[in-house]
Design a protein around this motif. Structure first.
Motif, PDB file in Angstrom:
ATOM      1  N   GLY A 275      25.013   3.595-150.764  1.00  0.00           N
ATOM      2  CA  GLY A 275      24.264   4.320-151.783  1.00  0.00           C
ATOM      3  C   GLY A 275      25.136   4.839-152.904  1.00  0.00           C
ATOM      4  O   GLY A 275      24.656   5.540-153.803  1.00  0.00           O
ATOM      5  N   SER A 278      25.487   1.187-157.951  1.00  0.00           N
ATOM      6  CA  SER A 278      24.282   0.649-158.571  1.00  0.00           C
ATOM      7  C   SER A 278      24.720  -0.377-159.601  1.00  0.00           C
ATOM      8  O   SER A 278      25.925  -0.567-159.851  1.00  0.00           O
ATOM      9  CB  SER A 278      23.479   1.767-159.243  1.00  0.00           C
ATOM     10  OG  SER A 278      24.210   2.318-160.323  1.00  0.00           O
ATOM     11  N   ASP A 299      16.808  -2.392-153.692  1.00  0.00           N
ATOM     12  CA  ASP A 299      16.187  -1.069-153.824  1.00  0.00           C
ATOM     13  C   ASP A 299      15.311  -0.694-152.632  1.00  0.00           C
ATOM     14  O   ASP A 299      15.412   0.434-152.119  1.00  0.00           O
ATOM     15  CB  ASP A 299      15.380  -0.991-155.121  1.00  0.00           C
ATOM     16  CG  ASP A 299      16.281  -0.756-156.333  1.00  0.00           C
ATOM     17  OD1 ASP A 299      17.482  -0.465-156.135  1.00  0.00           O
ATOM     18  OD2 ASP A 299      15.789  -0.863-157.467  1.00  0.00           O
ATOM     19  N   PRO A 300      14.422  -1.575-152.124  1.00  0.00           N
ATOM     20  CA  PRO A 300      13.597  -1.181-150.978  1.00  0.00           C
ATOM     21  C   PRO A 300      14.433  -0.797-149.752  1.00  0.00           C
ATOM     22  O   PRO A 300      14.131   0.199-149.076  1.00  0.00           O
ATOM     23  CB  PRO A 300      12.749  -2.428-150.717  1.00  0.00           C
ATOM     24  CG  PRO A 300      12.682  -3.117-152.038  1.00  0.00           C
ATOM     25  CD  PRO A 300      14.031  -2.904-152.650  1.00  0.00           C
ATOM     26  N   LEU A 302      17.680   0.182-149.701  1.00  0.00           N
ATOM     27  CA  LEU A 302      18.459   1.390-149.978  1.00  0.00           C
ATOM     28  C   LEU A 302      17.565   2.623-149.976  1.00  0.00           C
ATOM     29  O   LEU A 302      17.976   3.696-149.496  1.00  0.00           O
ATOM     30  CB  LEU A 302      19.183   1.250-151.320  1.00  0.00           C
ATOM     31  CG  LEU A 302      20.251   0.148-151.390  1.00  0.00           C
ATOM     32  CD1 LEU A 302      20.877   0.091-152.773  1.00  0.00           C
ATOM     33  CD2 LEU A 302      21.336   0.368-150.335  1.00  0.00           C
ATOM     34  N   ASN A 303      16.342   2.497-150.497  1.00  0.00           N
ATOM     35  CA  ASN A 303      15.416   3.633-150.479  1.00  0.00           C
ATOM     36  C   ASN A 303      15.033   4.009-149.049  1.00  0.00           C
ATOM     37  O   ASN A 303      14.910   5.192-148.714  1.00  0.00           O
ATOM     38  CB  ASN A 303      14.161   3.298-151.283  1.00  0.00           C
ATOM     39  CG  ASN A 303      14.437   3.233-152.775  1.00  0.00           C
ATOM     40  OD1 ASN A 303      15.414   3.799-153.264  1.00  0.00           O
ATOM     41  ND2 ASN A 303      13.577   2.551-153.518  1.00  0.00           N
ATOM     42  N   THR A 304      14.850   2.995-148.193  1.00  0.00           N
ATOM     43  CA  THR A 304      14.515   3.266-146.795  1.00  0.00           C
ATOM     44  C   THR A 304      15.682   3.947-146.085  1.00  0.00           C
ATOM     45  O   THR A 304      15.488   4.899-145.314  1.00  0.00           O
ATOM     46  CB  THR A 304      14.150   1.958-146.067  1.00  0.00           C
ATOM     47  OG1 THR A 304      13.055   1.329-146.742  1.00  0.00           O
ATOM     48  CG2 THR A 304      13.752   2.225-144.626  1.00  0.00           C
ATOM     49  N   GLN A 306      17.908   5.776-147.482  1.00  0.00           N
ATOM     50  CA  GLN A 306      17.989   7.142-148.011  1.00  0.00           C
ATOM     51  C   GLN A 306      16.925   8.043-147.385  1.00  0.00           C
ATOM     52  O   GLN A 306      17.203   9.200-147.033  1.00  0.00           O
ATOM     53  CB  GLN A 306      17.829   7.121-149.522  1.00  0.00           C
ATOM     54  CG  GLN A 306      18.050   8.483-150.184  1.00  0.00           C
ATOM     55  CD  GLN A 306      17.979   8.397-151.688  1.00  0.00           C
ATOM     56  OE1 GLN A 306      17.104   7.743-152.246  1.00  0.00           O
ATOM     57  NE2 GLN A 306      18.921   9.051-152.369  1.00  0.00           N
ATOM     58  N   ASP A 307      15.708   7.531-147.223  1.00  0.00           N
ATOM     59  CA  ASP A 307      14.636   8.332-146.627  1.00  0.00           C
ATOM     60  C   ASP A 307      14.991   8.743-145.200  1.00  0.00           C
ATOM     61  O   ASP A 307      14.829   9.910-144.813  1.00  0.00           O
ATOM     62  CB  ASP A 307      13.324   7.539-146.623  1.00  0.00           C
ATOM     63  CG  ASP A 307      12.728   7.383-148.012  1.00  0.00           C
ATOM     64  OD1 ASP A 307      13.163   8.118-148.927  1.00  0.00           O
ATOM     65  OD2 ASP A 307      11.854   6.509-148.190  1.00  0.00           O
ATOM     66  N   GLN A 310      17.832  11.321-145.159  1.00  0.00           N
ATOM     67  CA  GLN A 310      17.408  12.675-145.505  1.00  0.00           C
ATOM     68  C   GLN A 310      16.672  13.341-144.355  1.00  0.00           C
ATOM     69  O   GLN A 310      16.882  14.528-144.071  1.00  0.00           O
ATOM     70  CB  GLN A 310      16.509  12.623-146.756  1.00  0.00           C
ATOM     71  CG  GLN A 310      17.278  12.324-148.031  1.00  0.00           C
ATOM     72  CD  GLN A 310      16.378  12.241-149.248  1.00  0.00           C
ATOM     73  OE1 GLN A 310      15.165  12.044-149.149  1.00  0.00           O
ATOM     74  NE2 GLN A 310      16.972  12.376-150.429  1.00  0.00           N
ATOM     75  N   SER A 367      14.148  -8.278-148.033  1.00  0.00           N
ATOM     76  CA  SER A 367      14.965  -8.173-149.241  1.00  0.00           C
ATOM     77  C   SER A 367      15.190  -9.547-149.847  1.00  0.00           C
ATOM     78  O   SER A 367      15.540 -10.491-149.134  1.00  0.00           O
ATOM     79  CB  SER A 367      16.319  -7.523-148.924  1.00  0.00           C
ATOM     80  OG  SER A 367      16.158  -6.204-148.478  1.00  0.00           O
TER      81      SER A 367
END
Length: 379
Positions: A275, A278, A299-300, A302-304, A306-307, A310, A367
């Motif tokens: 992360g 970019s 992006d999908p 990396l967003n997962t 990150q979620d 967190q 991906s």
């Protein structure tokens, strides 16, 4: 054995400070609902207990090792000899936290620094000021390059002796063939296999492994070594959420069926799963070309990552590394700073849930871009 208690107790500030001191984890509070107490997502105590070590041939090693590709590599990783003090601190931190598997190779180090990674590992082991038992339990897994001039078993044995000289060791924990020559020099391949047998029979290595072998070629060398009375203990391959294609998963199945331990190199996709990068913030050097090709489609995933990070109070890197552990592999992320080691250590002592693993793998498979496979990996 479960790594997370079904009903974890609420953590006090004292507990948090103790956990961070033990694991080096940079804790971030996850976004819990208002009024909900902070719950333990990792246990208190050591990052892993002795009985949680992983068996690799005759060795019992930490669930994660550290890779040392960057130690001596100026071209890709920007190594400078002034970094050696930091590298030694990083090594010491790893040992204090129970890491005892370190991966290297006789080809690591560019130009006049060829073999520098092995030299530094040997030096750091000798100069470690902790308990002798800790130092004695270090398992070095080094790889011997299948250079075109290494045409005989004797030349491969001499390569092993040169590595021992650089590290000033009497024996190597795991001696590995760095890559297969089956695709371009099949006659050389047999000589290298015999070289592995010879260094094992001479007691130069305690165990043997391979790297960059595909499932079919792995089964062949396993059968050959077995016929010579030499067990194949490990197979090192690029394995991550970016490298989980059909070949890699078939290789994992072959390893499981034959009792070979999979060692996962590049578990962070050379940094793409951290992360930290970019398209507008690329790393320096040759990696930038690769990142520019792959990052736009991630992006999908990396967003997962990150979620989940967190929710877990973890980092994306820790989630990606823990996925490898949950798949039964031993990840060996590269480290060259204390901060990187501390972050990676935070991947230990807990496990992703089955639902989290399924979500990650589903998004990863969808991906549009994947990590480029190592050109030396065979079928």
């Amino acid at each position: 054995m479960a790594l997370v208690s079904p009903t974890p107790p609420a953590i006090t500030a004292v507990h948090l400070r103790r956990r961070r001191r033990l694991s080096g984890e940079k804790f971030r509070r996850p976004p819990y609902a208002s009024g909900e107490p902070l719950r333990a997502l990792t246990r208190l105590g050591p990052l892993f207990w002795p009985w949680e070590k992983v068996k690799v041939g005759p060795h019992y090693v930490s669930p994660m090792g550290f890779g040392t590709w960057a130690w001596g590599n100026k071209l890709l990783w920007g190594y400078q000899e002034g970094m050696d003090g930091v590298l030694q601190e990083t090594f010491n931190l790893a040992l204090r936290n129970g890491i005892n598997l370190f991966d290297t190779a006789d080809s690591y180090g560019t130009g006049r620094l060829n073999g520098q990674s092995e030299k530094l590992l040997g030096k750091f082991i000798r100069e470690y000021r902790g308990p002798n038992k800790t130092r004695e339990n270090v398992v070095i897994a080094t790889k011997f390059a299948a250079y075109p001039w290494r045409l005989t078993p004797g030349q491969f044995v001499r390569a092993c002796k040169s590595s021992l000289d650089r590290m000033q060791l009497d024996q190597i924990g795991i001696g590995q063939l760095h890559w297969s020559t089956a695709n371009y020099a099949p006659l050389q391949e047999k000589a290298l296999w015999d070289g592995l047998v010879a260094m094992y029979e001479k007691g130069l290595v305690q165990a043997v492994g391979v790297s960059n072998y595909g499932p079919k070629q792995l089964a062949k060398i396993y059968d050959y070594l077995k016929s010579r009375g030499v067990p194949l203990c490990s197979a090192q391959v690029q394995f991550s959420l970016l490298s989980m294609g059909a070949d890699q998963m078939e290789l994992k199945s072959v390893c499981d069926s034959l009792g070979i331990r999979l060692i996962a190199y590049s578990p962070l996709g050379l940094g793409m799963l951290t992360g930290k990068y970019s398209v507008s913030n690329l790393p320096r050097g040759p990696r930038a070309l690769l990142f520019r090709q792959i990052l736009p489609g991630l992006d999908p995933l990396l967003n997962t990552l990150q979620d989940i990070a967190q929710r877990r109070g973890k980092t994306m890197s820790q989630i990606a590394i823990n996925w490898c552990i949950c798949k039964g592999a031993i990840p060996i992320p590269g480290v060259k700073t204390v901060e990187q080691a501390e972050e990676n250590l935070g991947a230990l002592g807990w496990r992703l849930s089955s639902d989290e693993i399924l979500v990650l793998e589903s998004v990863a498979k969808a991906s549009p871009t994947k990590m480029i496979q190592n050109i030396f990996q065979t079928s």
